[in-house]
Scaffold this motif. Sequence first.
Motif, PDB file in Angstrom:
ATOM      1  N   PRO A 151      43.223   8.455  35.782  1.00  0.00           N
ATOM      2  CA  PRO A 151      42.377   9.172  34.825  1.00  0.00           C
ATOM      3  C   PRO A 151      41.116   9.670  35.507  1.00  0.00           C
ATOM      4  CG  PRO A 151      42.156   6.795  34.552  1.00  0.00           C
ATOM      5  CD  PRO A 151      43.262   7.009  35.553  1.00  0.00           C
ATOM      6  N   ARG A 152      40.517  10.683  34.951  1.00  0.00           N
ATOM      7  CA  ARG A 152      39.270  11.219  35.504  1.00  0.00           C
ATOM      8  C   ARG A 152      38.056  10.696  34.746  1.00  0.00           C
ATOM      9  NH1 ARG A 152      40.362  14.971  39.262  1.00  0.00           N
ATOM     10  NH2 ARG A 152      42.436  15.921  39.264  1.00  0.00           N
ATOM     11  N   THR A 153      38.270   9.877  33.695  1.00  0.00           N
ATOM     12  CA  THR A 153      37.163   9.324  32.933  1.00  0.00           C
ATOM     13  C   THR A 153      36.369   8.364  33.804  1.00  0.00           C
ATOM     14  OG1 THR A 153      38.511   9.449  30.930  1.00  0.00           O
ATOM     15  CG2 THR A 153      36.543   8.054  30.852  1.00  0.00           C
ATOM     16  N   PRO A 154      35.054   8.528  33.918  1.00  0.00           N
ATOM     17  CA  PRO A 154      34.266   7.598  34.730  1.00  0.00           C
ATOM     18  C   PRO A 154      34.321   6.187  34.164  1.00  0.00           C
ATOM     19  CG  PRO A 154      33.016   9.592  34.196  1.00  0.00           C
ATOM     20  CD  PRO A 154      34.251   9.608  33.340  1.00  0.00           C
ATOM     21  N   LEU A 155      34.175   5.208  35.030  1.00  0.00           N
ATOM     22  CA  LEU A 155      34.092   3.826  34.573  1.00  0.00           C
ATOM     23  C   LEU A 155      32.800   3.635  33.786  1.00  0.00           C
ATOM     24  CD1 LEU A 155      35.254   1.897  37.772  1.00  0.00           C
ATOM     25  CD2 LEU A 155      36.590   2.359  35.701  1.00  0.00           C
ATOM     26  N   ASP A 156      32.889   2.945  32.676  1.00  0.00           N
ATOM     27  CA  ASP A 156      31.738   2.691  31.813  1.00  0.00           C
ATOM     28  C   ASP A 156      31.380   1.212  31.922  1.00  0.00           C
ATOM     29  OD1 ASP A 156      29.849   2.369  29.869  1.00  0.00           O
ATOM     30  OD2 ASP A 156      31.030   3.253  28.245  1.00  0.00           O
ATOM     31  N   LEU A 157      30.344   0.898  32.708  1.00  0.00           N
ATOM     32  CA  LEU A 157      29.968  -0.495  32.933  1.00  0.00           C
ATOM     33  C   LEU A 157      29.244  -1.093  31.728  1.00  0.00           C
ATOM     34  CD1 LEU A 157      28.850  -0.473  36.673  1.00  0.00           C
ATOM     35  CD2 LEU A 157      31.130  -0.495  35.653  1.00  0.00           C
ATOM     36  N   GLY A 158      29.015  -0.300  30.685  1.00  0.00           N
ATOM     37  CA  GLY A 158      28.441  -0.807  29.448  1.00  0.00           C
ATOM     38  C   GLY A 158      29.481  -1.381  28.508  1.00  0.00           C
ATOM     39  N   LEU A 159      30.764  -1.151  28.810  1.00  0.00           N
ATOM     40  CA  LEU A 159      31.825  -1.738  27.993  1.00  0.00           C
ATOM     41  C   LEU A 159      31.878  -3.239  28.207  1.00  0.00           C
ATOM     42  CD1 LEU A 159      34.705   0.821  28.723  1.00  0.00           C
ATOM     43  CD2 LEU A 159      33.328   0.667  26.621  1.00  0.00           C
ATOM     44  N   LEU A 202      36.547  -2.839  29.919  1.00  0.00           N
ATOM     45  CA  LEU A 202      36.393  -2.347  31.283  1.00  0.00           C
ATOM     46  C   LEU A 202      37.634  -2.671  32.114  1.00  0.00           C
ATOM     47  CD1 LEU A 202      34.703  -1.009  33.475  1.00  0.00           C
ATOM     48  CD2 LEU A 202      33.545  -3.206  33.848  1.00  0.00           C
ATOM     49  N   THR A 203      38.227  -3.848  31.901  1.00  0.00           N
ATOM     50  CA  THR A 203      39.474  -4.178  32.590  1.00  0.00           C
ATOM     51  C   THR A 203      40.550  -3.153  32.264  1.00  0.00           C
ATOM     52  OG1 THR A 203      38.964  -6.551  32.539  1.00  0.00           O
ATOM     53  CG2 THR A 203      41.247  -5.932  32.931  1.00  0.00           C
ATOM     54  N   ALA A 204      40.646  -2.765  30.994  1.00  0.00           N
ATOM     55  CA  ALA A 204      41.642  -1.766  30.598  1.00  0.00           C
ATOM     56  C   ALA A 204      41.399  -0.448  31.320  1.00  0.00           C
ATOM     57  CB  ALA A 204      41.604  -1.560  29.085  1.00  0.00           C
ATOM     58  N   GLN A 205      40.145  -0.048  31.451  1.00  0.00           N
ATOM     59  CA  GLN A 205      39.838   1.174  32.200  1.00  0.00           C
ATOM     60  C   GLN A 205      40.320   1.055  33.649  1.00  0.00           C
ATOM     61  OE1 GLN A 205      35.583   2.299  31.877  1.00  0.00           O
ATOM     62  NE2 GLN A 205      36.411   4.231  31.107  1.00  0.00           N
ATOM     63  N   ALA A 243      55.548  -1.457  37.449  1.00  0.00           N
ATOM     64  CA  ALA A 243      56.872  -1.824  36.932  1.00  0.00           C
ATOM     65  C   ALA A 243      56.991  -1.400  35.471  1.00  0.00           C
ATOM     66  CB  ALA A 243      57.101  -3.328  37.091  1.00  0.00           C
ATOM     67  N   ASP A 244      56.824  -0.100  35.215  1.00  0.00           N
ATOM     68  CA  ASP A 244      56.839   0.421  33.845  1.00  0.00           C
ATOM     69  C   ASP A 244      55.818  -0.304  32.972  1.00  0.00           C
ATOM     70  OD1 ASP A 244      58.991   2.242  34.342  1.00  0.00           O
ATOM     71  OD2 ASP A 244      60.394   0.567  34.224  1.00  0.00           O
ATOM     72  N   ASN A 245      54.687  -0.724  33.569  1.00  0.00           N
ATOM     73  CA  ASN A 245      53.693  -1.468  32.801  1.00  0.00           C
ATOM     74  C   ASN A 245      52.315  -0.806  32.829  1.00  0.00           C
ATOM     75  OD1 ASN A 245      53.473  -2.133  35.515  1.00  0.00           O
ATOM     76  ND2 ASN A 245      53.382  -4.343  35.203  1.00  0.00           N
ATOM     77  N   LEU A 246      52.314   0.521  32.807  1.00  0.00           N
ATOM     78  CA  LEU A 246      51.123   1.331  32.577  1.00  0.00           C
ATOM     79  C   LEU A 246      51.477   2.406  31.558  1.00  0.00           C
ATOM     80  CD1 LEU A 246      49.392   1.994  36.033  1.00  0.00           C
ATOM     81  CD2 LEU A 246      48.817   0.297  34.305  1.00  0.00           C
ATOM     82  N   PRO A 247      50.514   2.837  30.728  1.00  0.00           N
ATOM     83  CA  PRO A 247      49.119   2.394  30.660  1.00  0.00           C
ATOM     84  C   PRO A 247      48.989   1.010  30.041  1.00  0.00           C
ATOM     85  CG  PRO A 247      49.564   3.908  28.875  1.00  0.00           C
ATOM     86  CD  PRO A 247      50.813   3.883  29.723  1.00  0.00           C
ATOM     87  N   SER A 248      47.751   0.503  30.043  1.00  0.00           N
ATOM     88  CA  SER A 248      47.493  -0.809  29.468  1.00  0.00           C
ATOM     89  C   SER A 248      47.654  -0.765  27.949  1.00  0.00           C
ATOM     90  CB  SER A 248      46.081  -1.264  29.828  1.00  0.00           C
ATOM     91  OG  SER A 248      45.116  -0.374  29.274  1.00  0.00           O
ATOM     92  N   ARG A 249      47.864  -1.943  27.382  1.00  0.00           N
ATOM     93  CA  ARG A 249      47.921  -2.049  25.923  1.00  0.00           C
ATOM     94  C   ARG A 249      47.395  -3.426  25.517  1.00  0.00           C
ATOM     95  NH1 ARG A 249      53.024  -3.902  27.359  1.00  0.00           N
ATOM     96  NH2 ARG A 249      53.845  -5.570  26.027  1.00  0.00           N
ATOM     97  N   VAL A 250      46.866  -3.523  24.311  1.00  0.00           N
ATOM     98  CA  VAL A 250      46.321  -4.773  23.798  1.00  0.00           C
ATOM     99  C   VAL A 250      47.189  -5.268  22.655  1.00  0.00           C
ATOM    100  CG1 VAL A 250      44.340  -5.868  22.667  1.00  0.00           C
ATOM    101  CG2 VAL A 250      43.961  -4.190  24.479  1.00  0.00           C
TER     102      VAL A 250
END
Length: 360
Positions: free
Chosen positions: A7-15, A20-23, A84-91
């Motif tokens: 992704p091109r979304t910058p990391l948000d260290l305020g999360l 942030l782990t999901a990012q 291993a077909d395990n992206l993107p993240s999910r909760v």
Amino acid sequence: MSTPESPRTPLDLGLDGGALTAQLVDFPSVSGDEAALADAVEAALRPLPHLVVDRYGNNVVARTRLGRPERVVLAGHLDTVPIADNLPSRVEGDLLYGCGTSDMKAGVAVQLRIAATVPDPNRDLTFVFYDCEEVEASRNGLGHLARERPEWLQGDFAVLLEPSSAVVEGGCQGTLRAEVRITGQRAHSARSWLGDNAIHRMAEVLGRLAAYQPRRVAIDGLEYREGLNAVRIEGGVAGNVIPDLCTVTVNFRFAPDRSVAEAEAHVREVLQGFEVVVTDSAPGALPGLAHPAAKAFVEATGGEPRAKYGWTDVARFSGLGIPAVNYGPGDPNLAHKREEHCSLQAIAECERQIRSWLTS
């Protein structure tokens, strides 16, 4: 299967740590392909006024310079094993699923959160984010830094945020990989008596490995378990040809009371009579929990220390003369699994414990 694009979304260290782990997880970073994630980590850290940020290759190092009497290194690798077909993240409830959640992007998220939100720690801090930990030792980014920029890694104590279920794991196993090669003679499979089947002859090697009784050894009150296993087998050229070559790759995970030379000698003894070619090795690390800095960290974080099963870069820090422990939110038993996941609560608790240790 094609690899998902970063992704091109910058990391948000305020999360918070879980978000942030999901990012981080959604930045694919299989070993050798960490550049996009390293770019994002560097871009997130450079604006922080209390940090000096440097980069070497795809390794990013950020340091405070507060003049504290002690410096602590917080380190974590950016790469993962193949997806291993395990992206993107999910909760799902309290669990965050995705490649690298446990090993070790949850730990990296804790590093980044501490870097962003603890500008005045009671110790000077060095944050190290490095590449190629999950592959052969010669490519390891921390090793490259140790050789080319050793001054960036100087410290009195190191915490490697490898998955440990938020309990201190002392030392680590050493690791050695070797190939066992057996040759035979090719022939047409319709006239197999004219050949010598190399795959069949490998049966004795596999039998020895299957019957192997691994050693258990207690060191400083922690029990390490060894293992000698076949991890890959190759042989055969066509469906109608008796194979003239078979190769088995073995992996020996050995307790840290053995040197690499002793580990190699043991493997050769077990497989005596066969051609053994060592292809990769790295020494283990003794627990070192008696060191004052390690003892203080154990007391601050609580829990009963355990032995680390697996090789980690505590061994590399140990080689640099820096006492180190493993401590991270991920579950080591989930590392490299298709269903890899990490508890959001564990991420928050790990961050809380380290924050308390650095601010109390």
